[in-house]
Design an enzyme around this catalytic site. Structure first.
Site, PDB file in Angstrom:
ATOM      1  N   TYR A 181       0.848  -1.188   0.000  1.00  0.00           N
ATOM      2  CA  TYR A 181       0.000   0.000   0.000  1.00  0.00           C
ATOM      3  C   TYR A 181       0.890   1.247   0.000  1.00  0.00           C
ATOM      4  O   TYR A 181       2.113   1.155   0.013  1.00  0.00           O
ATOM      5  CB  TYR A 181      -0.952  -0.028   1.194  1.00  0.00           C
ATOM      6  CG  TYR A 181      -2.046  -1.071   1.050  1.00  0.00           C
ATOM      7  CD1 TYR A 181      -3.110  -0.881   0.173  1.00  0.00           C
ATOM      8  CD2 TYR A 181      -1.996  -2.264   1.766  1.00  0.00           C
ATOM      9  CE1 TYR A 181      -4.103  -1.837   0.024  1.00  0.00           C
ATOM     10  CE2 TYR A 181      -2.982  -3.225   1.621  1.00  0.00           C
ATOM     11  CZ  TYR A 181      -4.028  -3.009   0.745  1.00  0.00           C
ATOM     12  OH  TYR A 181      -5.001  -3.969   0.588  1.00  0.00           O
ATOM     13  N   ARG A 341     -11.022 -14.013   7.791  1.00  0.00           N
ATOM     14  CA  ARG A 341     -12.099 -14.778   7.147  1.00  0.00           C
ATOM     15  C   ARG A 341     -12.772 -15.786   8.079  1.00  0.00           C
ATOM     16  O   ARG A 341     -13.992 -15.981   7.989  1.00  0.00           O
ATOM     17  CB  ARG A 341     -11.539 -15.461   5.891  1.00  0.00           C
ATOM     18  CG  ARG A 341     -11.110 -14.465   4.824  1.00  0.00           C
ATOM     19  CD  ARG A 341     -10.281 -15.105   3.724  1.00  0.00           C
ATOM     20  NE  ARG A 341      -9.044 -15.669   4.234  1.00  0.00           N
ATOM     21  CZ  ARG A 341      -8.189 -16.378   3.495  1.00  0.00           C
ATOM     22  NH1 ARG A 341      -8.458 -16.615   2.222  1.00  0.00           N
ATOM     23  NH2 ARG A 341      -7.080 -16.846   4.008  1.00  0.00           N
ATOM     24  N   CYS A 371     -15.752 -12.757   0.125  1.00  0.00           N
ATOM     25  CA  CYS A 371     -15.019 -11.611   0.692  1.00  0.00           C
ATOM     26  C   CYS A 371     -14.248 -10.874  -0.403  1.00  0.00           C
ATOM     27  O   CYS A 371     -14.748  -9.938  -1.022  1.00  0.00           O
ATOM     28  CB  CYS A 371     -14.133 -12.056   1.836  1.00  0.00           C
ATOM     29  SG  CYS A 371     -13.139 -13.538   1.530  1.00  0.00           S
TER      30      CYS A 371
END
Length: 664
Positions: A181, A341, A371
């Site tokens: 990121y 998850r 997801c």
């Protein structure tokens, strides 16, 4: 005596004490924010439900600190600075409810996505980055951030954290020197080509991350915890090119030596804990591990961090096996187990484990269809096996006024989910299954070692129906007369599908993928899989991993073209595993005849032959809706579900069954 006691002992991050060792891993909260940057009711309910389920620390998914330098379409993710009063108002309701369950909650603040913006989610905005580098998804060059813009983002982190503290959050997590990121792009020399104070040396490349934590501590106080999502290794072979487990390669991103050095510096700068994973968007199957990755894949890297820095270490990455989790705490690999998850699949994981009800924990199958697949395609977070995830209020179980007698034909996932929901709501349910076990296509699908959780899901359904006293008749093939004789108020037909076949001559040694996966037949040492969809590719991979010589023949121009939306992490890893395991792929090819150990193909205008011991057909499935067609005018209240209605995937079989069963 509690079996997993060490998972339920308290621990601390900075000044904040957590009641147990479980954290909700941060996952993109797409669909959980509103147009003014606050949390909507779905978001409030979703996070509260995980606290109610016993999770000690709730870490929200990514929320943005600014919305102008890197614009985000609203509503997107929450943004603590977009409309501060509204953000505080909605977030306060959420933190108060979470605190009622003795859980703590950290807000994850993001500096942005930079070169990895997902176009379908974040709108048509010029991508930004540390330097003019290639975008991850788009064939565009990113715009370099100015120093003034960097300073603005840093100040916005302080504003966002101050708003979070006022809203009742117990701490902050920074997103992130991980996964590639924006802040991580500054930290990695592959992406950062700057020559100013934010580029060059490791210290300069980490300056952005340093000034963020300093700004937050200055605004919120030293005792307000700031944690960091951190990846000590990138697994990047090149731009848009990731490494596979066990593959020898030259790391182009951050490697372990620099990962250790950076971790020490970041802790010195003031970060109170490291939330450890590995990977990047260029090797997405590490950051979002599919079922092809091993359980606990981040554990060795978490332990490496634990040995080198003196702050709590959080470890995620398929850590849902409680024995694995308990061992990680015991051997000092980490201090906190982060579940993402698995807590989508079952928000009550921690409470069920503490109560010794491990069989009641609904397993995550790492399909990523509900997801990441839905996030990348539809900008919304959900779960394939839990239709209530992120929709807790609108999918609450409906009370019944009149108890009905319901007959279900078929014990695949659709039939099982319908039976479970109907029985929970109080109806009288009987299920007819023609085989000797529940699960339908989960059984052959779960044959490969990497699909073990499919079998766990089948076992979970069997256990739930048993606990709910659902009458299950095995070895019972229903026909029209059987159904009418039952005199049920409602009939659900979930008869599934049958593998499609094609004739290749006398069809000797021509099998379906299900026959091979169920070990009903031996394909021999050398085989050809006809069909390069998900079933064909996974069957071929499993055979190759068991030392078979395998080729895939696909009539379309690429593999997995008929399947979707698959999460890119799943599809790209599978596509890379095929050649890595020596599986030959022939696309644009039609299988025409198999005779005397030779498969004849038509590849374009040319003919080709492959010598093989067998041919395995993975050419799709055909709906088995014959019984429904025979009954639809004779049964007043009748429903068609699962593959019998439309061949799709596990998610839609479960979701449709839940929807129908919750309204009968």
């Amino acid at each position: 005596m509690l079996k997993y006691k060490n998972l339920f002992t308290p621990t601390k991050i900075g000044s904040v004490e957590l009641k147990n060792r479980f954290a909700l891993a941060p996952m993109g909260p797409l669909g959980l924010g509103d147009a003014d940057g606050g949390f909507n009711q779905r978001g409030i309910d979703y996070y509260t439900e995980r606290a109610k389920g016993g999770t000690g620390l709730i870490i929200t998914g990514v929320t943005f600190v600014e919305n102008e330098i890197e614009g985000h379409g609203m509503p997107s993710c929450p943004c603590s600075t977009y409309n501060p009063v509204h953000f505080i108002r909605t977030a306060k309701e959420m933190t108060e409810r979470i605190h009622a369950y003795q859980s703590k909650v950290f807000l994850q603040l993001s500096g942005g996505f930079g070169r990895v913006t997902i176009p379908t989610n974040l709108g048509e905005y010029p991508p930004v980055a540390p330097s003019p580098i290639q975008h991850r998804w788009l064939d565009k060059t990113c715009r370099e951030l100015t120093v003034a813009e960097i300073k603005t983002i840093i100040k916005k982190f302080g504003d966002g954290a101050a708003n979070a503290k006022r809203a009742g959050f117990d701490g902050i997590q920074i997103h992130a020197v991980h996964e590639g990121y924006l802040i991580d792009q500054f930290a990695i020399s592959l992406f950062n080509h700057r020559t100013d104070e934010y580029g060059g040396s490791l210290e300069n490349r980490l300056r952005f991350a340093r000034e963020i934590v300093e700004e937050i501590k200055d605004r919120c106080g030293e005792d307000f915890p700031v944690t960091l999502r951190y990846s000590p290794k990138s697994f990047i072979k090149g731009l848009r090119d990731g490494a596979l487990p066990g593959e020898e390669f030259t790391e182009k991103g951050r490697d372990i030596e620099e990962g250790i050095a950076a971790a020490k510096m970041l802790v010195d700068y003031g970060y109170d804990a490291l939330d450890v994973d590995v990977g990047s968007y260029d090797s997405w199957w590490w950051s979002h591990p599919p079922m092809y990755q091993a359980k606990g894949l981040y554990k060795p890297f978490a332990k490496l961090m634990k040995e080198n820095v003196d702050v709590p270490i959080i470890c995620a990455g398929r850590m849902d096996n409680p024995d694995l989790a308990a061992q990680a705490i015991e051997d000092g690999s980490c201090d906190i187990i982060s579940l993402g998850r698995p807590l989508l699949a079952d928000p009550d994981y921690a409470n069920k484990l503490r109560q010794g009800r491990t069989q009641d924990i609904r397993p995550c199958i790492s399909c990523q269809e509900g997801c990441m697949g839905r996030i990348q395609e539809y900008a919304i977070l959900n779960c394939a096996v839990n239709p209530q995830a992120c929709r807790e209020r609108v999918t609450a179980y409906n009370p019944i006024l009149n108890k009905k007698k319901v007959l279900i034909i078929g014990g695949g996932v659709a039939g099982c989910e319908a039976a479970r929901v109907l029985a929970l709501r109080g109806h009288q349910v009987k299920l007819l299954e023609k085989s000797n076990q529940l699960g339908g296509n989960l059984i052959p699908g779960g044959a490969p070692d990497f699909k073990e959780d499919d079998l766990l899901l089948a076992d979970w359904y069997a256990n739930q129906l048993n606990k709910l006293d659902v009458e299950v008749a095995y070895h019972t093939e229903a026909d029209r007369e059987t159904v009418l004789k039952a005199e049920a108020d409602t009939v659900i037909v979930a008869t599934g599908s049958n593998p499609r076949t094609i004739s290749l001559g006398n069809n000797e040694n021509v099998y379906t993928a299900a026959q091979v996966l169920n070990k009903e037949v031996d394909p021999g040492q050398k085989t050809v899989v006809v069909g390069g969809g998900l079933v064909g590719c996974e069957t071929a991979l499993w055979l190759a991993q068991n030392d078979k010589e395998v080729a895939i023949v696909e009539v379309m121009d690429e593999l997995l073209k008929n399947n979707g939306p698959l999460c890119h992490a799943n599809s790209e890893m599978l596509e890379n595993l095929i050649p890595y395991h020596g599986i030959e792929v022939i696309t644009g090819a039609a299988a025409e005849k198999y005779q005397a150990g030779s498969l004849k193909l038509k590849v374009g205008s040319e003919e080709q032959e492959i010598n093989c011991d067998s041919v395995i057909l993975a050419v799709g499935y055909q709906e088995d809706n014959q019984l429904y067609e025979e009954l639809k005018f004779d049964v007043p209240d009748i429903h068609l579900l699962g593959d019998a209605k439309e061949v799709a995937n596990i998610m839609y079989a479960i979701w449709d069954a839940f929807e129908v069963a919750n309204h009968i």
